[in-house]
Design a protein around this motif. Structure first.
Motif, PDB file in Angstrom:
ATOM      1  N   GLY A  62       4.077  -1.879  -7.940  1.00  0.00           N
ATOM      2  CA  GLY A  62       2.911  -1.393  -8.665  1.00  0.00           C
ATOM      3  C   GLY A  62       3.264  -0.265  -9.610  1.00  0.00           C
ATOM      4  N   TYR A  63       2.253   0.178 -10.370  1.00  0.00           N
ATOM      5  CA  TYR A  63       2.412   1.262 -11.335  1.00  0.00           C
ATOM      6  C   TYR A  63       1.226   2.218 -11.227  1.00  0.00           C
ATOM      7  N   GLY A  64       1.471   3.438 -11.675  1.00  0.00           N
ATOM      8  CA  GLY A  64       0.394   4.409 -11.811  1.00  0.00           C
ATOM      9  C   GLY A  64       0.409   4.967 -13.218  1.00  0.00           C
ATOM     10  N   GLN A  65      -0.740   5.023 -13.866  1.00  0.00           N
ATOM     11  CA  GLN A  65      -0.827   5.527 -15.235  1.00  0.00           C
ATOM     12  C   GLN A  65      -1.969   6.519 -15.353  1.00  0.00           C
ATOM     13  N   GLY A  66      -1.870   7.401 -16.343  1.00  0.00           N
ATOM     14  CA  GLY A  66      -2.934   8.366 -16.589  1.00  0.00           C
ATOM     15  C   GLY A  66      -2.758   9.636 -15.781  1.00  0.00           C
ATOM     16  N   CYS A  89      -8.263   0.331   3.311  1.00  0.00           N
ATOM     17  CA  CYS A  89      -7.282  -0.309   2.452  1.00  0.00           C
ATOM     18  C   CYS A  89      -5.943   0.419   2.603  1.00  0.00           C
ATOM     19  N   PHE A  90      -4.927  -0.284   3.072  1.00  0.00           N
ATOM     20  CA  PHE A  90      -3.594   0.286   3.251  1.00  0.00           C
ATOM     21  C   PHE A  90      -2.695  -0.265   2.139  1.00  0.00           C
ATOM     22  N   MET A  91      -2.510   0.552   1.105  1.00  0.00           N
ATOM     23  CA  MET A  91      -1.847   0.112  -0.120  1.00  0.00           C
ATOM     24  C   MET A  91      -0.414   0.640  -0.144  1.00  0.00           C
ATOM     25  N   ASP A  92       0.541  -0.277  -0.203  1.00  0.00           N
ATOM     26  CA  ASP A  92       1.943   0.116  -0.181  1.00  0.00           C
ATOM     27  C   ASP A  92       2.624  -0.403  -1.440  1.00  0.00           C
ATOM     28  N   ALA A  93       2.640   0.420  -2.466  1.00  0.00           N
ATOM     29  CA  ALA A  93       3.226   0.047  -3.757  1.00  0.00           C
ATOM     30  C   ALA A  93       3.584   1.311  -4.524  1.00  0.00           C
ATOM     31  N   CYS A  94       4.614   1.209  -5.357  1.00  0.00           N
ATOM     32  CA  CYS A  94       4.980   2.341  -6.209  1.00  0.00           C
ATOM     33  C   CYS A  94       3.826   2.702  -7.131  1.00  0.00           C
ATOM     34  N   ARG A  95       3.778   3.978  -7.503  1.00  0.00           N
ATOM     35  CA  ARG A  95       2.755   4.440  -8.436  1.00  0.00           C
ATOM     36  C   ARG A  95       3.409   5.214  -9.586  1.00  0.00           C
ATOM     37  N   THR A 137       2.174   6.337  -1.182  1.00  0.00           N
ATOM     38  CA  THR A 137       2.791   7.386  -1.983  1.00  0.00           C
ATOM     39  C   THR A 137       1.744   7.972  -2.921  1.00  0.00           C
ATOM     40  N   SER A 138       2.042   9.107  -3.510  1.00  0.00           N
ATOM     41  CA  SER A 138       1.093   9.768  -4.398  1.00  0.00           C
ATOM     42  C   SER A 138       1.257   9.269  -5.831  1.00  0.00           C
ATOM     43  N   HIS A 139       0.274   9.577  -6.672  1.00  0.00           N
ATOM     44  CA  HIS A 139       0.282   9.111  -8.063  1.00  0.00           C
ATOM     45  C   HIS A 139       1.526   9.622  -8.784  1.00  0.00           C
ATOM     46  N   GLY A 140       2.207   8.712  -9.484  1.00  0.00           N
ATOM     47  CA  GLY A 140       3.402   9.074 -10.230  1.00  0.00           C
ATOM     48  C   GLY A 140       4.680   9.077  -9.418  1.00  0.00           C
ATOM     49  N   MET A 141       4.603   8.637  -8.147  1.00  0.00           N
ATOM     50  CA  MET A 141       5.772   8.715  -7.278  1.00  0.00           C
ATOM     51  C   MET A 141       6.161   7.323  -6.749  1.00  0.00           C
ATOM     52  N   PRO A 142       7.402   7.199  -6.255  1.00  0.00           N
ATOM     53  CA  PRO A 142       7.859   5.904  -5.744  1.00  0.00           C
ATOM     54  C   PRO A 142       7.417   5.665  -4.309  1.00  0.00           C
ATOM     55  N   ALA A 143       7.439   4.416  -3.920  1.00  0.00           N
ATOM     56  CA  ALA A 143       7.297   4.013  -2.524  1.00  0.00           C
ATOM     57  C   ALA A 143       8.574   3.257  -2.177  1.00  0.00           C
ATOM     58  N   HIS A 144       9.110   3.475  -1.000  1.00  0.00           N
ATOM     59  CA  HIS A 144      10.445   2.979  -0.701  1.00  0.00           C
ATOM     60  C   HIS A 144      10.448   1.793   0.264  1.00  0.00           C
ATOM     61  N   TRP A 145      11.478   0.989   0.096  1.00  0.00           N
ATOM     62  CA  TRP A 145      11.735  -0.165   0.953  1.00  0.00           C
ATOM     63  C   TRP A 145      13.174  -0.032   1.449  1.00  0.00           C
ATOM     64  N   ILE A 146      13.390  -0.065   2.743  1.00  0.00           N
ATOM     65  CA  ILE A 146      14.733   0.089   3.307  1.00  0.00           C
ATOM     66  C   ILE A 146      15.309  -1.281   3.628  1.00  0.00           C
TER      67      ILE A 146
END
Length: 413
Positions: free
Chosen positions: A162-166, A212-218, A248-257
């Motif tokens: 995913g992405y985060g914008q704004g 809603c449990f959202m697991d995606a980069c932002r 993760t928070s807006h503008g930050m990555p979410a990780h996959w090991i």
């Protein structure tokens, strides 16, 4: 978007209809890649959902296959099955009486396993792919089902890129990538405007408990990306009642090991999406509220506390940076679940006296040699995962300290 070794994943969805006994099933390790639809038999509904029993509707969306192969996420079919198994586990998933699972839908795509099969308590079924059309249809059906059934509870798991914008001052938008090419430009990855969809879900499900449990980069993609939003017009001024947990928070990555280090494994994370693993662990035991009695309620604020502590611990062991879960603006006090095995994450800040290790023992075993647990780390802070009951700590192999109550998901000592 981070690489899959340290990067992240997003959506997939599969639907569970309350109809006849039509279910998707397979072994717990069977990959899930297409679209799985689990339908509860009418004879079961007439018993388990008789009268005004509030149903819990679960939607699982896992997107692991992308146009750009380097973005593919491993074993997403297995992951989707694991999440489904979590909610199917009637021995350990204790809902507030008299709630019961009413439906479970899975959308999933797996780069190496197509189609994917989901195993349910009544059989095996192929899962549908989380392309934009399937995702939109499943989100809308899930929300409308919640609205139509008094007292119903909704749970959404989304895993993928995913992405985060704004910015907060001008408005933030979260986009989630879906399976396949964009309907307008097939050379580009398809996706949805999650911020828009959340607004519609929030409007449709007023008066319901929705998680809603959202697991995606932002992370910001560095260019303007606009994906289709939810259909129709809706009121953005409604209070936010949907409980949204972002890995993760807006503008930050979410990780996959992909390959966990020994310290990460010792701390309870073997592989896969860090955020989702933390959410499930929090729902299962670490998000309990209170320090006595069993079962204990699992509520939003404690789930957020536990998720943050778990992600922080695992990320530090794995050498990952930048990921910190965010939760609802206003946490519901009503529990989503109850747990028979409440636990706390404990950090003992004082160093052990060499060559001894830090140990913990439940107060109920004090005076015996039973129940002694050695810290997962051999240096301060000494880390434990302990049952939610008073424990004593010793640092010299001989003298136990006074009992310490474990009331919260994370307890520093």
């Amino acid at each position: 978007m981070p690489s899959k070794a340290t990067g992240h994943r997003q959506t997939c969805n599969a639907d569970l209809e309350l109809r006849l006994l039509v279910v998707q099933c397979e072994s717990p390790l069977t990959p899930v890649g297409a679209f799985a639809s689990f339908e509860i038999p009418k004879f079961f509904m007439s018993v388990a959902l008789r009268g005004a029993v509030p149903p819990v509707h679960v939607l699982i969306i896992v997107v692991g296959h992308y146009l750009l192969g380097s973005r593919n996420l491993p074993d997403t079919g297995v992951l989707a099955q694991e999440i489904a198994n979590f909610w199917f586990d009637s021995d350990n998933r204790l809902f507030p009486d008299p709630e019961r699972i009413g439906s479970l839908e899975v959308l999933v795509c797996d780069a190496k396993h197509d189609p994917v099969t989901i195993v349910t308590p009544t059989g095996a079924v192929q899962a549908a792919k989380p392309d934009p059309a399937n995702v939109s249809a499943s989100l809308l059906k899930w929300a409308q089902r919640l609205a139509s059934e008094e007292g119903s509870v909704g749970v959404l798991h989304w895993i993928g890129h995913g992405y985060g914008q704004g910015a907060e001052a001008t408005g933030m938008t979260t986009s989630l990538l879906c399976h396949g090419g964009d309907p307008v430009d097939p050379q580009q990855q398809a996706g949805i405007n999650w911020t828009s969809w959340l607004g519609l879900i929030n409007q449709i499900t007023v008066g319901r408990q929705v998680y809603c449990f959202m697991d995606a980069c932002r992370l910001d993609p560095g260019q303007k990306i606009a994906f289709p939003g939810a259909p129709g017009q809706f009121n953005w001024g409604l209070p936010d009642h949907v409980q949204v947990f972002s890995s993760t928070s807006h503008g930050m990555p979410a990780h996959w090991i992909d390959t966990a280090l020994p310290a990460t494994i010792a701390a309870g994370c073997v592989s896969g999406p860090v955020g989702t693993q933390a959410f499930l662990a929090a729902l299962a035991c670490f998000g309990a509220k209170g320090d006595s009695g069993s079962p204990l309620p699992v509520a939003s604020d404690e789930v957020l506390q536990a998720s943050r502590a778990l992600v922080k611990r695992w990320s530090e062991h794995q050498g990952l940076i930048g990921q910190r879960p965010e939760g609802p603006k206003h946490c519901l006090e009503a529990p989503l679940l109850f747990t028979k095995t409440p636990m706390s994450l404990v950090d003992v800040k004082a160093p052990a006296a060499p060559p001894d290790v830090c140990e913990a023992q439940p107060e109920t075993h004090h005076g015996t040699s039973a129940g002694i647990q050695v810290a997962e780390t051999n240096a301060a802070p000494h880390q434990f995962r302990l049952a939610r009951e008073p424990h004593r700590i010793r640092l010299d192999g001989r003298n136990w300290g006074p009992p310490k109550s474990l009331f919260n998901p994370y307890v520093p000592i």
